[in-house]
Design a protein around this motif. Sequence first.
Motif, PDB file in Angstrom:
ATOM      1  N   GLU A 136     -24.169 -58.932 -35.773  1.00  0.00           N
ATOM      2  CA  GLU A 136     -25.433 -58.376 -35.306  1.00  0.00           C
ATOM      3  C   GLU A 136     -25.182 -57.383 -34.186  1.00  0.00           C
ATOM      4  O   GLU A 136     -24.249 -57.537 -33.385  1.00  0.00           O
ATOM      5  CB  GLU A 136     -26.359 -59.485 -34.827  1.00  0.00           C
ATOM      6  CG  GLU A 136     -26.869 -60.397 -35.931  1.00  0.00           C
ATOM      7  CD  GLU A 136     -27.870 -61.400 -35.414  1.00  0.00           C
ATOM      8  OE1 GLU A 136     -27.856 -61.658 -34.195  1.00  0.00           O
ATOM      9  OE2 GLU A 136     -28.667 -61.907 -36.218  1.00  0.00           O
ATOM     10  N   ARG A 192     -32.369 -50.362 -39.218  1.00  0.00           N
ATOM     11  CA  ARG A 192     -32.327 -51.772 -38.840  1.00  0.00           C
ATOM     12  C   ARG A 192     -32.673 -52.662 -40.028  1.00  0.00           C
ATOM     13  O   ARG A 192     -33.563 -52.348 -40.824  1.00  0.00           O
ATOM     14  CB  ARG A 192     -33.310 -52.036 -37.686  1.00  0.00           C
ATOM     15  CG  ARG A 192     -33.003 -51.241 -36.421  1.00  0.00           C
ATOM     16  CD  ARG A 192     -34.104 -51.396 -35.400  1.00  0.00           C
ATOM     17  NE  ARG A 192     -33.887 -50.530 -34.246  1.00  0.00           N
ATOM     18  CZ  ARG A 192     -34.760 -50.379 -33.249  1.00  0.00           C
ATOM     19  NH1 ARG A 192     -35.917 -51.056 -33.275  1.00  0.00           N
ATOM     20  NH2 ARG A 192     -34.485 -49.563 -32.250  1.00  0.00           N
ATOM     21  N   HIS A 229     -32.943 -57.100 -41.068  1.00  0.00           N
ATOM     22  CA  HIS A 229     -32.971 -58.471 -40.561  1.00  0.00           C
ATOM     23  C   HIS A 229     -32.958 -59.434 -41.740  1.00  0.00           C
ATOM     24  O   HIS A 229     -33.304 -59.071 -42.876  1.00  0.00           O
ATOM     25  CB  HIS A 229     -34.192 -58.711 -39.672  1.00  0.00           C
ATOM     26  CG  HIS A 229     -35.477 -58.880 -40.429  1.00  0.00           C
ATOM     27  ND1 HIS A 229     -36.228 -57.803 -40.882  1.00  0.00           N
ATOM     28  CD2 HIS A 229     -36.152 -59.994 -40.833  1.00  0.00           C
ATOM     29  CE1 HIS A 229     -37.304 -58.229 -41.496  1.00  0.00           C
ATOM     30  NE2 HIS A 229     -37.287 -59.567 -41.501  1.00  0.00           N
ATOM     31  N   TRP A 252     -31.960 -58.008 -31.607  1.00  0.00           N
ATOM     32  CA  TRP A 252     -30.769 -57.862 -32.430  1.00  0.00           C
ATOM     33  C   TRP A 252     -31.172 -57.518 -33.853  1.00  0.00           C
ATOM     34  O   TRP A 252     -32.281 -57.805 -34.291  1.00  0.00           O
ATOM     35  CB  TRP A 252     -29.943 -59.159 -32.427  1.00  0.00           C
ATOM     36  CG  TRP A 252     -29.495 -59.568 -31.062  1.00  0.00           C
ATOM     37  CD1 TRP A 252     -30.201 -60.325 -30.163  1.00  0.00           C
ATOM     38  CD2 TRP A 252     -28.279 -59.228 -30.414  1.00  0.00           C
ATOM     39  NE1 TRP A 252     -29.496 -60.481 -29.004  1.00  0.00           N
ATOM     40  CE2 TRP A 252     -28.294 -59.815 -29.141  1.00  0.00           C
ATOM     41  CE3 TRP A 252     -27.160 -58.497 -30.796  1.00  0.00           C
ATOM     42  CZ2 TRP A 252     -27.238 -59.689 -28.242  1.00  0.00           C
ATOM     43  CZ3 TRP A 252     -26.107 -58.360 -29.915  1.00  0.00           C
ATOM     44  CH2 TRP A 252     -26.151 -58.954 -28.644  1.00  0.00           C
ATOM     45  N   CYS A 253     -30.258 -56.882 -34.577  1.00  0.00           N
ATOM     46  CA  CYS A 253     -30.533 -56.483 -35.949  1.00  0.00           C
ATOM     47  C   CYS A 253     -29.219 -56.390 -36.710  1.00  0.00           C
ATOM     48  O   CYS A 253     -28.134 -56.457 -36.119  1.00  0.00           O
ATOM     49  CB  CYS A 253     -31.287 -55.148 -36.011  1.00  0.00           C
ATOM     50  SG  CYS A 253     -30.318 -53.735 -35.418  1.00  0.00           S
ATOM     51  N   ARG A 254     -29.327 -56.254 -37.999  1.00  0.00           N
ATOM     52  CA  ARG A 254     -28.181 -56.056 -38.875  1.00  0.00           C
ATOM     53  C   ARG A 254     -28.123 -54.596 -39.289  1.00  0.00           C
ATOM     54  O   ARG A 254     -29.093 -53.842 -39.131  1.00  0.00           O
ATOM     55  CB  ARG A 254     -28.271 -56.966 -40.095  1.00  0.00           C
ATOM     56  CG  ARG A 254     -28.360 -58.450 -39.758  1.00  0.00           C
ATOM     57  CD  ARG A 254     -27.104 -58.938 -39.085  1.00  0.00           C
ATOM     58  NE  ARG A 254     -25.967 -58.903 -39.994  1.00  0.00           N
ATOM     59  CZ  ARG A 254     -25.609 -59.915 -40.787  1.00  0.00           C
ATOM     60  NH1 ARG A 254     -26.311 -61.039 -40.789  1.00  0.00           N
ATOM     61  NH2 ARG A 254     -24.558 -59.816 -41.567  1.00  0.00           N
TER      62      ARG A 254
END
Length: 295
Positions: free
Chosen positions: A68, A79, A81, A96-98
């Motif tokens: 992340e 982004r 998630h 936070w993000c992937r």
Amino acid sequence: MCPSPHPSGRRWDGSHVSTSRRRSLRVDPDSGSRLLRCAVNGSCRECGNLVEWYVRSNERLVRLHPQELPVSQVPKACRWHISSGVAHPAGDGSGWCRLPHALLCPARAAPPSVPQLSGLRRSMAIRTRRLLDAGALAPLAAPPDSPPAGATACRPARPIVQLLYVRYLAFRPVDEIQCVAQTRRRRRCPATLLSPGAPGGTWSLAPVNATSGQLTLPSDVMAVYSLSALPYQEQLRWRAQRCLQHAAALTAGDMAVADWEPFDPFRHHAHIHTRLPTHGRRPGRSGPALRRARS
């Protein structure tokens, strides 16, 4: 003298003994897959870095970076998630993000919209160079997601395969599609779907459309590796991405997700080839049959 537990399940003072019951993680015997995680770990075929496969809401697969990142380092349009094991192309409101692996892959051109991720991309490029120097990663002549550099390149890196009346975009050449079953040593089976003891498909030129229900695009024809002439059970084996040995072994689990992506002529226009492959012998197609297909 060591005190022994009371057989009635109570302590010496009469209080109850609370014991936690141990539960082991098991898989249903009737399950078609033995994958315990929704995110399947793997490595990128182009750069060798680690990726995680997730399923999207439209049943398609997406490769995400395994870590992340803070949302301050990732543009809003990039982004992702994870919610209930499903990947969604948006933020979830947290810090936070992937991130999709395609934006960080060193084997591809750097997108101009994410200059703030140049440091992470540079570290991944260093790992790719180390894998190449050690011989653990074979260099690619051209990225799979880009069209061939010359007109003589006739072997599709990502061919279009038709099976069960549906067209898919494969992630590897036809003769390199690997079985996803688990061996007794808990490793992925190294066998390929196309073997000398199994019937193969035929290359043919077909109209540029996804399935029989879509309209044909006003463009040239495309090369399709068709498996429609094979028996139904054989097409199911290709759809499950299993070799001949593990197709009969129902107890063998899966080590990876079958990497078939539904073909879309608009999204996958770069993978359309207007000529039949000419490099090497094509299984299931003889010389006279090939000349009839070209005519």
